[in-house]
Design a protein around this motif. Sequence first.
Motif, short mmCIF file in Angstrom:
data_model
loop_
_atom_site.label_atom_id
_atom_site.label_comp_id
_atom_site.label_asym_id
_atom_site.label_seq_id
_atom_site.Cartn_x
_atom_site.Cartn_y
_atom_site.Cartn_z
N ASN A 78 6.05 13.55 6.57
CA ASN A 78 5.96 14.97 7.24
C ASN A 78 4.30 14.71 8.48
O ASN A 78 3.46 15.54 8.76
N GLY A 79 5.07 13.05 8.89
CA GLY A 79 3.89 13.11 10.40
C GLY A 79 3.02 11.53 9.64
O GLY A 79 2.08 11.46 10.36
N LYS A 80 2.16 12.32 8.27
CA LYS A 80 1.16 11.53 8.31
C LYS A 80 1.20 9.58 7.97
O LYS A 80 2.35 9.12 7.52
N PRO A 81 0.27 9.40 8.82
CA PRO A 81 0.39 8.10 8.50
C PRO A 81 -0.44 7.28 7.62
O PRO A 81 -1.57 8.01 7.50
N PHE A 82 0.09 5.99 6.85
CA PHE A 82 -0.34 5.05 6.29
C PHE A 82 -0.71 4.27 6.61
O PHE A 82 -0.23 3.14 7.46
N THR A 83 -2.14 3.43 6.64
CA THR A 83 -2.85 2.40 7.47
C THR A 83 -3.74 2.12 6.07
O THR A 83 -3.67 2.24 5.23
N GLU A 84 -4.31 0.80 7.48
CA GLU A 84 -5.36 -0.22 5.60
C GLU A 84 -5.91 0.70 5.73
O GLU A 84 -6.64 0.59 4.17
N GLU A 85 -6.53 1.91 6.21
CA GLU A 85 -8.53 2.66 5.65
C GLU A 85 -7.65 3.39 4.73
O GLU A 85 -8.65 3.89 4.21
N SER A 86 -6.22 3.81 5.07
CA SER A 86 -5.99 5.03 3.92
C SER A 86 -4.98 4.55 2.65
O SER A 86 -4.78 5.37 1.53
N ILE A 87 -5.03 3.49 2.49
CA ILE A 87 -3.89 3.16 1.50
C ILE A 87 -4.11 3.58 0.18
O ILE A 87 -3.82 3.44 -0.56
N GLY A 88 -5.44 2.68 0.22
CA GLY A 88 -5.84 2.84 -1.10
C GLY A 88 -6.40 3.57 -1.66
O GLY A 88 -6.06 3.34 -3.63
N MET A 89 -6.30 4.30 -1.12
CA MET A 89 -7.07 5.57 -1.77
C MET A 89 -5.62 6.38 -2.00
O MET A 89 -5.68 6.93 -3.28
N THR A 90 -4.82 6.71 -1.29
CA THR A 90 -3.47 7.24 -1.28
C THR A 90 -2.87 6.71 -2.68
O THR A 90 -2.42 6.96 -3.85
N LEU A 91 -3.25 5.31 -2.58
CA LEU A 91 -2.37 4.54 -3.90
C LEU A 91 -3.18 4.99 -5.54
O LEU A 91 -2.30 5.97 -6.14
#
Length: 163
Positions: free
Chosen positions: A96-109
Amino acid sequence: MTETPTRIYVDADACPVKDEIYRVAIRHGVPVSVVAGNFIRVPHDPLIERIAAGSGMDAADDWIAERARPGDVVVTSDIPLASRCVKAGADVIAPNGKPFTEESIGMTLAVRNLMTDLRSAGEVTGGPRSFSPRDRSAFLSALDQTLRRIQRRRADQAATSQG
């Protein structure tokens, strides 16, 4: 030390944007590894390789995670795979175009794990929203921007090392 060229790794089994990936990759001259558990059809193009990683649990994910490096792009909606690839230094984009980054991956997981627990307890019955033309457009833009950013970063590094 020779830098390996950028490669796009596609977690292909449930990827709705494979055709878009092929178009952008060919335009940029970037090779693509289309990784699935079993056979998957890909266009006949020297830049596009098909990988049948095997039918074992997470075989395709493991194949991608073992190879993804800084300067590569991984396309996946699989959050644990995205986490592994972000940690390896790859740029990771959801379909969907959403990047996974070092800043976001912890919360996403963490959210993914919470939703899994809620579903197993019967608390959540709906799934993700359906894939839309807007998602496809956002993905195309994100992939193109990511490839351009990697190219600029590599050009800057080459100029710095020579000067």
